[in-house]
Design an enzyme around this catalytic site. Structure first.
Site, short mmCIF file in Angstrom:
data_model
loop_
_atom_site.label_atom_id
_atom_site.label_comp_id
_atom_site.label_asym_id
_atom_site.label_seq_id
_atom_site.Cartn_x
_atom_site.Cartn_y
_atom_site.Cartn_z
N CYS A 1 0.23 3.82 2.81
CA CYS A 1 0.73 3.29 4.09
C CYS A 1 2.20 3.67 4.27
O CYS A 1 2.64 3.98 5.38
CB CYS A 1 0.59 1.77 4.14
SG CYS A 1 -1.11 1.21 4.01
N CYS B 1 0.83 -1.21 0.00
CA CYS B 1 0.00 0.00 0.00
C CYS B 1 0.87 1.27 0.00
O CYS B 1 1.60 1.51 0.95
CB CYS B 1 -0.90 -0.06 1.24
SG CYS B 1 -1.58 1.49 1.78
#
Length: 100
Positions: free
Chosen positions: A26, A23
Site C-alpha cells: 500500500c 501494508c
C-alpha cells in the site's frame, strides 16, 4: 457510508484505494497514485479508504486483501484489482474504462 456513496455517484471517475497503514505494498502504491493524479488532473478523483477504520465499506465491496483499487463512475463499478500496478498501466485502465 452515505458520504462514500455520494462520492462514487460522480460523473467524474473515482478511483478508490482500499489500504491499510501496516501494508507494505500500500505504501508502494501511494506515490504511484500521486503520479496518476498529476497526469490525469481534474479528469479523476482518487480517494483512499483505510480498511481498518472503514470496515463497513470494505465489507460492502468484499475487499479481502490490500491494496485493492476499484474504479467507479456514476455509482457503477467499472474495474477492480488487488495489488500494485505501474502508473502507466493504471492511467491506461482509467482512460479505457471511463472514457475520460
Amino acid at each position: 457510508m452515505s458520504t462514500f456513496n455520494n462520492i462514487i455517484q460522480s460523473e467524474k471517475p473515482v478511483l478508490v484505494d482500499f489500504f491499510a497503514t501496516w501494508c507494505g505494498p500500500c505504501q508502494t502504491l501511494a506515490p504511484i497514485l500521486k503520479q496518476v493524479k498529476d497526469n490525469l488532473g481534474d479528469r479523476i478523483s482518487i480517494i483512499k479508504i483505510d480498511v481498518d477504520k472503514n470496515q463497513q465499506v470494505a465489507a460492502q465491496y468484499q475487499v479481502r486483501g490490500v491494496p485493492t483499487m476499484i474504479l467507479f463512475q456514476n455509482g457503477k463499478q467499472l474495474w477492480r484489482q488487488s495489488g500494485v500496478l505501474s502508473s502507466s498501466d493504471l492511467i491506461k485502465v482509467i482512460v479505457e474504462k471511463s472514457n475520460s
